[in-house]
Design an enzyme around this catalytic site. Structure first.
Site, PDB file in Angstrom:
ATOM      1  N   THR A   1      33.637  44.576  -1.596  1.00 13.32           N
ATOM      2  CA  THR A   1      32.739  44.783  -2.733  1.00 13.32           C
ATOM      3  C   THR A   1      33.483  44.392  -4.001  1.00 13.32           C
ATOM      4  O   THR A   1      34.696  44.140  -3.970  1.00 13.32           O
ATOM      5  CB  THR A   1      32.290  46.254  -2.830  1.00 13.32           C
TER       6      THR A   1
ATOM      7  N   ALA B   1      29.726  53.362   1.987  1.00 17.85           N
ATOM      8  CA  ALA B   1      28.515  53.618   1.212  1.00 17.85           C
ATOM      9  C   ALA B   1      28.027  55.054   1.395  1.00 17.85           C
ATOM     10  O   ALA B   1      27.591  55.698   0.436  1.00 17.85           O
ATOM     11  CB  ALA B   1      27.416  52.631   1.624  1.00 17.85           C
TER      12      ALA B   1
END
Length: 270
Positions: free
Chosen positions: A67, A115
Site C-alpha cells: 500500500t 485491513a
C-alpha cells in the site's frame, strides 16, 4: 437517539437514575473487554502463535504488505492521501479500497498492513473518542487519541496484528499528526509515509515540501506523491484518495484514477 447513546455509554434507560448518571471507569473498562480479540488458551500466546510463520509448519500465516499512505502537516492543516489497491500476495483483490478512516469530524486515520486490523481498531478508537467527548464535554486531542490506540494494540504485541496507521486531526494545539503501529510504537512528526510504496512517496514529498506552502500546492504534492508511488510500486494503485484536515474539520478533496493522473502529468512534460 437515546438507544444509540445508551449503546455507546453502556447506559440502561429502564431506570430513571441512569438517565443522569454516567458509568464508572470500572464499568467502562469492563465494557471495553467486549471489543477485545480472544487470546489463544496457551501459557505464552506469542510463542504459541510463532510456529505459524515457520517453514515447516503445517499452517502458514504470512502477511504480504502492499500500500502507500502519506500525511504531512503544513501551515494550513494536514494533507492526507492514500492509494486504493488491496493485494493478497500477487493477486489484486480490489482497486477501490477506502484507506482513510473517518474517526470523527476532526480526526482521520489511515490504513496500512492488515485491513481487518486497521478497520477494527480504528472503529474501537472512534467509540472511545465519542465516550471521552460525552464524559468530558470536549473533543479528545490528537495526542490523546493516538495514545489510546497505541495502548490498545500494545496489549496484543507479538500476537500477529499488522497495522501501520497515521492519526491526523485538529485540536486546541492546532494540526496534529502521529504514527501508530501494531507494536504500540507512537511517533509525533510533520511528515509520514507508510507502506510498500512509502520510499517513492518520501522522495517526491522531500523534493516539494515546505511548511509555508499554499493549500493548492500542498494538495497537488500529496496527489503527485501517491501517483509516483503507484507508478513504481506494483502493490499500490487504483485511485488517489485525498483529504485536507483544517480547523473546521476534515474535507474530502478528491478521488482520482491514477491512470488519468499518469496522462495529465505526461502532458505537462511536453
Amino acid at each position: 437517539m437515546n438507544m444509540a447513546l445508551a449503546d455507546i455509554c453502556k447506559l440502561n434507560f429502564s431506570s430513571k437514575s441512569s438517565l443522569t448518571t454516567l458509568p464508572s471507569n470500572e464499568e467502562v473498562f469492563n465494557a471495553e473487554a467486549q471489543d477485545c480479540f480472544s487470546i489463544p488458551t496457551a501459557p505464552q500466546a506469542a510463542s504459541y502463535l510463532s510456529h505459524l510463520s515457520k517453514p515447516d509448519s503445517d499452517v502458514h500465516i504470512k502477511f504480504n504488505h502492499g500500500t502507500t499512505t502519506l500525511a504531512f502537516k503544513f501551515q494550513h492543516g494536514v494533507v492526507v492521501a492514500t492509494d486504493s489497491r488491496a493485494t493478497a500476495g500477487d493477486y489484486i483483490a480490489s482497486q477501490t479500497v477506502k484507506k482513510v478512516i473517518e474517526i470523527n469530524p476532526y480526526l482521520l486515520g489511515t490504513m496500512a498492513g492488515g485491513a481487518a486490523d486497521c478497520s477494527f481498531w480504528e472503529r474501537v478508537l472512534a467509540k472511545q473518542c465519542r465516550v471521552y467527548e460525552l464524559r468530558n464535554k470536549e473533543r479528545i486531542s490528537v495526542a490523546a487519541a493516538s495514545k489510546v490506540l497505541a495502548n490498545m494494540v500494545y496489549n496484543y504485541k507479538g500476537m500477529g496484528l499488522s497495522m501501520g496507521t497515521m492519526i491526523c486531526g485538529w485540536d486546541k494545539r492546532g494540526p496534529g499528526l502521529y504514527y501508530v503501529d501494531s507494536d504500540g510504537q507512537r511517533l509525533n512528526g510533520s511528515m509520514f509515509a507508510v507502506g510498500s510504496g512509502a520510499t517513492y512517496a518520501y522522495g517526491v514529498m522531500d523534493a516539494g515540501y515546505s511548511n509555508d506552502m499554499c493549500v493548492e500546492d500542498a494538495l497537488a504534492l500529496g496527489k503527485r506523491a501517491i501517483y509516483h508511488a503507484t507508478h513504481r510500486d506494483a502493490y499500490s494503485g487504483g485511485f488517489v484518495n485525498l483529504y485536507h484536515m483544517k480547523e473546521s474539520g476534515w474535507e474530502h478533496i478528491s478521488w482520482t484514477d491514477v491512470k488519468d493522473l499518469h496522462y495529465a502529468y505526461k502532458n505537462e512534460k511536453k
